[in-house]
Design a protein around this motif. Sequence first.
Motif, mmCIF file in Angstrom:
data_model
loop_
_atom_site.group_PDB
_atom_site.id
_atom_site.type_symbol
_atom_site.label_atom_id
_atom_site.label_comp_id
_atom_site.label_asym_id
_atom_site.label_seq_id
_atom_site.Cartn_x
_atom_site.Cartn_y
_atom_site.Cartn_z
ATOM 1 N N VAL A 245 40.909 68.664 -20.416
ATOM 2 C CA VAL A 245 41.795 69.072 -21.493
ATOM 3 C C VAL A 245 43.264 68.790 -21.203
ATOM 4 C CG1 VAL A 245 42.187 71.437 -20.710
ATOM 5 C CG2 VAL A 245 42.146 70.936 -23.165
ATOM 6 N N ASP A 246 43.635 68.536 -19.961
ATOM 7 C CA ASP A 246 45.033 68.279 -19.608
ATOM 8 C C ASP A 246 45.401 66.834 -19.936
ATOM 9 O OD1 ASP A 246 45.363 70.887 -18.668
ATOM 10 O OD2 ASP A 246 44.626 70.340 -16.670
ATOM 11 N N PHE A 247 46.547 66.661 -20.563
ATOM 12 C CA PHE A 247 46.926 65.347 -21.080
ATOM 13 C C PHE A 247 47.073 64.289 -19.985
ATOM 14 C CE2 PHE A 247 49.031 66.801 -25.328
ATOM 15 C CZ PHE A 247 47.786 67.194 -25.780
ATOM 16 N N GLY A 248 47.717 64.642 -18.865
ATOM 17 C CA GLY A 248 47.937 63.653 -17.809
ATOM 18 C C GLY A 248 46.643 63.069 -17.262
ATOM 19 N N PRO A 249 45.724 63.901 -16.785
ATOM 20 C CA PRO A 249 44.446 63.391 -16.294
ATOM 21 C C PRO A 249 43.640 62.679 -17.387
ATOM 22 C CG PRO A 249 44.827 65.597 -15.456
ATOM 23 C CD PRO A 249 45.907 65.332 -16.471
ATOM 24 N N ALA A 250 43.742 63.140 -18.610
ATOM 25 C CA ALA A 250 43.014 62.492 -19.706
ATOM 26 C C ALA A 250 43.490 61.058 -19.879
ATOM 27 C CB ALA A 250 43.202 63.265 -21.006
ATOM 28 N N LYS A 251 44.793 60.866 -19.861
ATOM 29 C CA LYS A 251 45.342 59.516 -19.992
ATOM 30 C C LYS A 251 44.896 58.636 -18.832
ATOM 31 C CE LYS A 251 49.707 56.960 -19.934
ATOM 32 N NZ LYS A 251 51.184 57.072 -19.791
ATOM 33 N N SER A 252 44.956 59.143 -17.606
ATOM 34 C CA SER A 252 44.569 58.358 -16.435
ATOM 35 C C SER A 252 43.104 57.937 -16.501
ATOM 36 C CB SER A 252 44.813 59.154 -15.151
ATOM 37 O OG SER A 252 46.193 59.438 -14.985
ATOM 38 N N THR A 253 42.259 58.850 -16.948
ATOM 39 C CA THR A 253 40.834 58.544 -17.071
ATOM 40 C C THR A 253 40.605 57.431 -18.091
ATOM 41 O OG1 THR A 253 40.186 60.796 -16.489
ATOM 42 C CG2 THR A 253 38.580 59.503 -17.714
ATOM 43 N N MET A 254 41.311 57.495 -19.203
ATOM 44 C CA MET A 254 41.147 56.470 -20.236
ATOM 45 C C MET A 254 41.710 55.120 -19.793
ATOM 46 S SD MET A 254 41.663 58.519 -23.833
ATOM 47 C CE MET A 254 43.228 59.284 -23.417
ATOM 48 N N ILE B 68 38.555 52.856 -30.006
ATOM 49 C CA ILE B 68 38.439 54.179 -29.386
ATOM 50 C C ILE B 68 38.223 55.209 -30.484
ATOM 51 C CG2 ILE B 68 39.595 55.987 -28.056
ATOM 52 C CD1 ILE B 68 41.273 53.810 -26.709
ATOM 53 N N ILE B 69 37.182 56.018 -30.343
ATOM 54 C CA ILE B 69 37.026 57.214 -31.167
ATOM 55 C C ILE B 69 37.036 58.393 -30.206
ATOM 56 C CG2 ILE B 69 35.573 58.537 -32.741
ATOM 57 C CD1 ILE B 69 34.481 55.971 -33.860
ATOM 58 N N ALA B 70 38.173 59.074 -30.138
ATOM 59 C CA ALA B 70 38.329 60.214 -29.235
ATOM 60 C C ALA B 70 37.714 61.445 -29.888
ATOM 61 C CB ALA B 70 39.798 60.446 -28.927
ATOM 62 N N LEU B 71 36.838 62.133 -29.159
ATOM 63 C CA LEU B 71 36.078 63.241 -29.735
ATOM 64 C C LEU B 71 36.771 64.593 -29.585
ATOM 65 C CD1 LEU B 71 32.510 62.204 -28.531
ATOM 66 C CD2 LEU B 71 33.691 61.585 -30.653
ATOM 67 N N GLY B 72 38.017 64.592 -29.129
ATOM 68 C CA GLY B 72 38.777 65.821 -28.994
ATOM 69 C C GLY B 72 40.269 65.523 -29.032
ATOM 70 N N HIS B 73 41.093 66.580 -29.143
ATOM 71 C CA HIS B 73 42.524 66.364 -29.342
ATOM 72 C C HIS B 73 43.232 65.842 -28.106
ATOM 73 C CE1 HIS B 73 42.972 70.274 -27.335
ATOM 74 N NE2 HIS B 73 44.263 70.032 -27.218
ATOM 75 N N ALA B 74 42.769 66.213 -26.909
ATOM 76 C CA ALA B 74 43.455 65.742 -25.701
ATOM 77 C C ALA B 74 43.351 64.226 -25.539
ATOM 78 C CB ALA B 74 42.926 66.469 -24.471
ATOM 79 N N PRO B 75 42.142 63.647 -25.584
ATOM 80 C CA PRO B 75 42.072 62.194 -25.466
ATOM 81 C C PRO B 75 42.686 61.459 -26.652
ATOM 82 C CG PRO B 75 39.892 63.113 -25.892
ATOM 83 C CD PRO B 75 40.798 64.267 -25.586
ATOM 84 N N LEU B 76 42.600 62.042 -27.874
ATOM 85 C CA LEU B 76 43.209 61.352 -29.010
ATOM 86 C C LEU B 76 44.725 61.328 -28.869
ATOM 87 C CD1 LEU B 76 42.929 59.911 -31.686
ATOM 88 C CD2 LEU B 76 43.022 62.138 -32.833
ATOM 89 N N ASP B 77 45.310 62.426 -28.434
ATOM 90 C CA ASP B 77 46.757 62.488 -28.243
ATOM 91 C C ASP B 77 47.231 61.409 -27.281
ATOM 92 O OD1 ASP B 77 49.248 63.536 -26.683
ATOM 93 O OD2 ASP B 77 49.194 64.801 -28.476
ATOM 94 N N GLN B 78 46.441 61.164 -26.237
ATOM 95 C CA GLN B 78 46.860 60.253 -25.179
ATOM 96 C C GLN B 78 46.318 58.831 -25.316
ATOM 97 O OE1 GLN B 78 49.094 61.088 -22.488
ATOM 98 N NE2 GLN B 78 49.419 62.616 -24.106
ATOM 99 N N ALA B 79 45.417 58.597 -26.259
ATOM 100 C CA ALA B 79 44.804 57.278 -26.391
ATOM 101 C C ALA B 79 45.805 56.159 -26.678
ATOM 102 C CB ALA B 79 43.716 57.310 -27.468
ATOM 103 N N PRO B 80 46.783 56.343 -27.580
ATOM 104 C CA PRO B 80 47.744 55.260 -27.813
ATOM 105 C C PRO B 80 48.516 54.877 -26.546
ATOM 106 C CG PRO B 80 47.843 56.829 -29.611
ATOM 107 C CD PRO B 80 46.999 57.454 -28.540
ATOM 108 N N ALA B 81 48.924 55.872 -25.756
ATOM 109 C CA ALA B 81 49.658 55.586 -24.521
ATOM 110 C C ALA B 81 48.762 54.886 -23.509
ATOM 111 C CB ALA B 81 50.212 56.872 -23.923
ATOM 112 N N ALA B 82 47.489 55.281 -23.442
ATOM 113 C CA ALA B 82 46.558 54.642 -22.507
ATOM 114 C C ALA B 82 46.333 53.180 -22.884
ATOM 115 C CB ALA B 82 45.232 55.399 -22.497
ATOM 116 N N ALA B 83 46.143 52.924 -24.169
ATOM 117 C CA ALA B 83 45.937 51.543 -24.622
ATOM 118 C C ALA B 83 47.183 50.696 -24.364
ATOM 119 C CB ALA B 83 45.589 51.541 -26.105
ATOM 120 N N LYS B 84 48.345 51.276 -24.602
ATOM 121 C CA LYS B 84 49.602 50.550 -24.367
ATOM 122 C C LYS B 84 49.775 50.209 -22.895
ATOM 123 C CE LYS B 84 54.606 50.892 -25.125
ATOM 124 N NZ LYS B 84 55.711 51.736 -25.689
#
Length: 355
Positions: free
Chosen positions: A235-244, A257-273
């Motif tokens: 659920v923590d944004f930092g680790p979620a981004k690193s995992t993605m 990407i279809i993120a199934l929760g708010h933490a990965p969806l919040d961080q998905a654009p930054a991870a892809a970038k």
Amino acid sequence: MIQHKEGSLMAKHRNFSIFLGRTPQGAMMGVFCAFLIALLAACSGGSTSTTPGSTGGTLSGGTDISGKTILFEIQSSPSDSFFVPVVNGAKKAAGIAGLKLQIQYASNDDTTEVNQVNTAIASNVIGVALSIPDAGLNKVICAARAKGIAVVAFNIDGATGQGASCVQGFVGQDFVQSGALIAQKMIDSGQIKPGDHVFCPVEFPAQVYAVQRYQGVKQALSAIGATCEELGTGVDFGPAKSTMVSYLLGHPHTSAIIALGHAPLDQAPAAAKQVGRTIPIGGFDVTSDILSSIKSGAITATVDQQPYIQGFQSVMQLALYLKYAISPANINTSNGALIDKNNVDKVVSLVPDFR
């Protein structure tokens, strides 16, 4: 909330929270009981607050419930922004009904939640609104009902067997329907095509919300021959981004990407970038950053759980049952609640208080 991680992360973040309380009769007894409840909550590892309802409320007739206390269980921690509108909705309903609301957080721990509910039962609360992460809450839910305490679930209802029969109503998202909704949205827009491989990160993969959202997504994708791989992020944004980021680097042919929760969806654009990819992204829930990404086009759409309703209606259903003997019902808070570029501007100013 929902499931997001595998292995140790899933074990660590698996469970949810609860809280409890009681309205004493005398002034001295009130001080003693308040002290006892605070002490027990501290010992159980959760976080508790009490919100007084307006004297008498605005509901007339029926059984007098003014000044009585209900337990409002938050599955997560006080720092989880998702539950801000949930709590606001609960407080509003409690004020209308003249109820006192004891808000407690179990910080994603089943044992804490069970202990907090047991303490609430002993404190003679008249109702409990709670998130139920899994069957581990079955026994304590039924113990509450056996004492005549009303029980309504919100956000997640993972009760099974006899435990499920002890839950009088559920206020939350239809997870399967919502999973199919976001996947179909991206298929219809041409962002996911036959044969595509989709990445589906989620906080806790074993939790009910994750399992059922994943089921709905797979139903839509399978119909066109696309695939989806799930991965826990926590659920923590930092680790979620690193995992993605790690996943995308290892799976360069990921199409969306279809993120199934708010933490990965919040961080998905930054991870892809970060990995230099421009790929379609969709998912669930609302944060300010998610809405900003929808406006910029980095996220196609999100399915809103409309959490204010979850708090408001769970408490109001308890009040109506206790005052007028109106049976609680199941309420789908997310029927077609897609947010995309067409309606995002209507939502922005409402976060985080109401959306």
